[in-house]
Structure formats: C-alpha cells, structure tokens
Scaffold this active site. Structure first.
Site, PDB file in Angstrom:
ATOM      1  N   GLY A   1       0.811  -1.198   0.000  1.00 50.48           N
ATOM      2  CA  GLY A   1       0.000   0.000   0.000  1.00 50.48           C
ATOM      3  C   GLY A   1       0.848   1.253   0.000  1.00 50.48           C
ATOM      4  O   GLY A   1       1.960   1.282   0.533  1.00 50.48           O
ATOM      5  N   SER A   2       0.337   2.313  -0.615  1.00 49.12           N
ATOM      6  CA  SER A   2       1.008   3.606  -0.546  1.00 49.12           C
ATOM      7  C   SER A   2       0.850   4.168   0.864  1.00 49.12           C
ATOM      8  O   SER A   2       0.038   3.703   1.659  1.00 49.12           O
ATOM      9  CB  SER A   2       0.402   4.554  -1.573  1.00 49.12           C
ATOM     10  OG  SER A   2       0.643   4.091  -2.894  1.00 49.12           O
ATOM     11  N   GLY A   3       1.661   5.182   1.159  1.00 50.56           N
ATOM     12  CA  GLY A   3       1.634   5.785   2.479  1.00 50.56           C
ATOM     13  C   GLY A   3       2.824   5.431   3.330  1.00 50.56           C
ATOM     14  O   GLY A   3       2.967   5.929   4.447  1.00 50.56           O
ATOM     15  N   HIS A   4       3.715   4.539   2.792  1.00 49.44           N
ATOM     16  CA  HIS A   4       4.898   4.117   3.537  1.00 49.44           C
ATOM     17  C   HIS A   4       6.178   4.665   2.908  1.00 49.44           C
ATOM     18  O   HIS A   4       7.270   4.169   3.195  1.00 49.44           O
ATOM     19  CB  HIS A   4       4.979   2.594   3.585  1.00 49.44           C
ATOM     20  CG  HIS A   4       3.763   1.935   4.140  1.00 49.44           C
ATOM     21  ND1 HIS A   4       3.257   2.236   5.385  1.00 49.44           N
ATOM     22  CD2 HIS A   4       2.930   0.994   3.613  1.00 49.44           C
ATOM     23  CE1 HIS A   4       2.171   1.501   5.607  1.00 49.44           C
ATOM     24  NE2 HIS A   4       1.946   0.750   4.539  1.00 49.44           N
TER      25      HIS A   4
ATOM     26  N   ASP B   1      -1.451  -8.490   0.857  1.00 49.41           N
ATOM     27  CA  ASP B   1      -0.205  -8.606   0.111  1.00 49.41           C
ATOM     28  C   ASP B   1       0.145 -10.066  -0.133  1.00 49.41           C
ATOM     29  O   ASP B   1       0.538 -10.452  -1.245  1.00 49.41           O
ATOM     30  CB  ASP B   1       0.935  -7.945   0.893  1.00 49.41           C
ATOM     31  CG  ASP B   1       0.837  -6.431   0.956  1.00 49.41           C
ATOM     32  OD1 ASP B   1      -0.185  -5.878   0.504  1.00 49.41           O
ATOM     33  OD2 ASP B   1       1.770  -5.798   1.476  1.00 49.41           O
TER      34      ASP B   1
ATOM     35  N   HIS C   1       0.150   0.517   9.763  1.00 52.37           N
ATOM     36  CA  HIS C   1      -1.160   0.957   9.277  1.00 52.37           C
ATOM     37  C   HIS C   1      -2.010   1.492  10.423  1.00 52.37           C
ATOM     38  O   HIS C   1      -3.223   1.611  10.294  1.00 52.37           O
ATOM     39  CB  HIS C   1      -1.896  -0.199   8.599  1.00 52.37           C
ATOM     40  CG  HIS C   1      -1.115  -0.849   7.511  1.00 52.37           C
ATOM     41  ND1 HIS C   1      -0.458  -2.053   7.690  1.00 52.37           N
ATOM     42  CD2 HIS C   1      -0.859  -0.459   6.238  1.00 52.37           C
ATOM     43  CE1 HIS C   1       0.164  -2.374   6.565  1.00 52.37           C
ATOM     44  NE2 HIS C   1      -0.062  -1.427   5.677  1.00 52.37           N
TER      45      HIS C   1
END
Length: 328
Positions: free
Chosen positions: A51-54, A107, A216
């Site tokens: 996921g994006s955001g990392h 994932d 998350h």
C-alpha cells in the site's frame, strides 16, 4: 493535506515521482515503477510492493542495488496481482524474479496469485515473506507477525547480491536469512491521517503513546502516558532483544514514521545505542531516517538485524535509488 482530492493522491504522487526521477520508468496508469535499464541481462530481478503511504518504501527503493520494480497500491491497500505480473514481466531477464512480501494478508494473497500467473507465463518466481515485528502476533491485517522495517534490510542486501550476479536460489536464501535475523518494534506518538478520511485513523489521546503500533495504525501492546526518548528506547530495544539473541554485530535501523523530525530521531538513535551498549551488544552499522513510514504519524521504530561478514559486505555495497544512495 497537500493533495488535490483523495481519489487521485496516489496517481498524483506517481506523476511527481516520474518528473523527479527520470532514471525510473513510472507507469502511472498501471501503477508500476521500474528501473529504466531493466531488464538487466544475467541478473535476478527483485519485485516488491504494498500500500502507498509508507514512502520511500517501496517505489523509492527501485534502482541499482535494490529493487528492479515496485507496485504501489492505494493508501494502506495491497496492489493487485496484475500489477505484480506486469512488473515481473518488465524486469525478468530470464534469471528469475524474487518477490519480497510484507506479511499482511492482502499482500500475501495477491503476491501468491501473481507468482502463479507469472510462472504460467514462463517467469521463474521465488518469494520471501518479511515478518519481523515482535510487538504482536496476529493483528487486524495479519496472520502471524507483521512485516515492517526489516523489509528495507531485505531489499538492500538481496538487491546487492542480485546486482553481483548471484542466482535466484542464493538471492532468496540471503533474503530469508535477513528475515530470520531481524526483529522490529514501533511506537506511535500520534495517529496517522489518511487522505480518504481526512483525519486521524484512530484515537490516541494527547499525552499518551501506543507501544508496538503497526505501520497501518494497528493497535500495539499497550498505551501509556508519554515517555521520554530514553524510556522508549529501553522498552523498544528490550522487546526486540527478548526475541533476538544476537551472536553477531547488528545492523540497526532507527526509523521515523513520517511525522518525527531528524533532530528527535538522532536523539533516539543515541538512546538505542546506549541500551545496546549497556547490554554488551555491538552495533556494526546504523541507519537513521524516515524509510518505512505511516503517512504523517509521529513516532519511531527500531529494527535490529544480526549480520555476519557477508551480510555486512552486501549492506555496504553501492546502491542508487531515490530513497537510499551510497557508494556510487
């Protein structure tokens, strides 16, 4: 937030990455980031994603000495198998592809499906599962331990081995060795805010912190009144060492969650070194900064990896990516 609308936040970020890094090929529509010289003849290819955001994980670690391709999903959401298959096809030189997968259910399932699809198309695929977080076992998004900061160690060390021409089985074995030798623990000082929600994902009252938080925003072990950097280091390092019995010098990652300035992270790194010194644990290398983040969360994580001479040599090998660069 510095965005246009939540629905285009990831797409806009990829367009910006393409503009800033011409050494990468950024397929904005299909959401695949590839090193421009791929496929590299005679080289095992490394593909990861999540996921994006990392950021900079994973797209910021695409380049010589690390990943050949990365697949960004929506914020905190797994990429889909089509992205992974497209990435594998773009970087496979005929020597095989290693999928590096953080242990989150979405994932894991999507990379498993992608491996089957890629192999149907003639691509040899091996996979390594990163599950280094000692804070909790089984969480909101995970069966078993979560994958966090050790992902950087895996991508760097396996990437260096692949760059040297090691075969797929050797690259996969080194990646597995890094996973087995690494443990992490994270702390949140504030909640992160997603573009879709426009505010904090969870409630963390002022003056409290979350010990063992996930990247998350998943709950950790407990909440306590705010602690000093010294107290947090004692707790976090002890939690890691309770599960890791170092018999070799350590690689140490002092990682920011996205909202903590380097002034504080370097101060925390000093405390981490103090704790390890008091416990007579030698540290060979230390990396400090925001590498495996959680949007705008204030907080930190500690990842320790016991490294033999081979792992240290591969860690020191040249790397040239947007997020990590040395020796070249």
């Amino acid at each position: 937030m510095l965005i246009n609308v939540p629905e285009t936040a990831v797409t806009d970020a990829l367009r910006g990455m393409a503009a800033a890094h011409p050494e990468l090929v950024v397929d904005v529509d299909n959401r695949v980031v590839v090193r421009r010289d791929a496929p590299v003849a005679g080289k095992v290819a490394l593909v990861s994603g999540g996921g994006s955001g990392h950021e900079p994980l994973h797209g910021g670690f695409v380049g010589a000495g690390m990943l050949d391709a990365a697949c960004p999903g929506e914020v905190f959401t797994s990429p889909v198998p089509d992205q992974m298959v497209r990435a594998a096809a773009a970087v496979d030189s005929g020597e095989g592809v290693l999928f590096i997968v953080k242990n989150y259910t979405g994932d894991v399932l999507n990379f498993q499906m992608a491996a089957e699809l890629a192999e149907d198309e003639g691509v040899q695929v091996a996979s390594v599962l990163v599950n280094d977080d000692v804070a909790v076992t089984d969480s909101l998004h995970t069966a078993g331990r979560r994958g966090t900061g050790a992902t950087l160690f895996v991508e760097k060390i396996a990437g260096a081995a692949a760059e040297e021409g090691a075969p797929l089985d050797r690259v996969a074995a080194l990646a597995g060795q890094v996973v087995e030798s690494s443990r992490s623990f994270g702390v949140a000082l504030s909640a992160c805010s997603t573009p879709a929600k426009g505010g904090p994902m969870f409630e963390l009252p002022s003056g409290e912190l979350e010990l063992g938080v996930g990247i998350h925003g998943e709950p950790g072990r407990e909440r306590r009144p705010m602690m000093t950097s010294r107290e947090i280091a004692d707790y976090a390092v002890d939690a890691v060492l309770a599960d890791l019995d170092p018999r070799q010098p350590l690689l140490a990652l002092v990682n920011g969650m996205g909202g903590t300035p380097l002034l504080e992270l370097y101060g925390f790194a000093a405390e981490v070194h103090r704790v390890l010194g008091e416990r007579s644990v030698p540290v060979a290398r230390t990396l400090v900064g925001n590498y495996v983040t959680s949007l705008d969360m204030a907080g930190c994580s500690v990842t320790l990896c016991q490294a033999d001479e081979e792992l240290l040599r591969l860690w020191d090998a040249p790397v040239r990516t947007p997020g990590l660069r040395w020796g070249c």
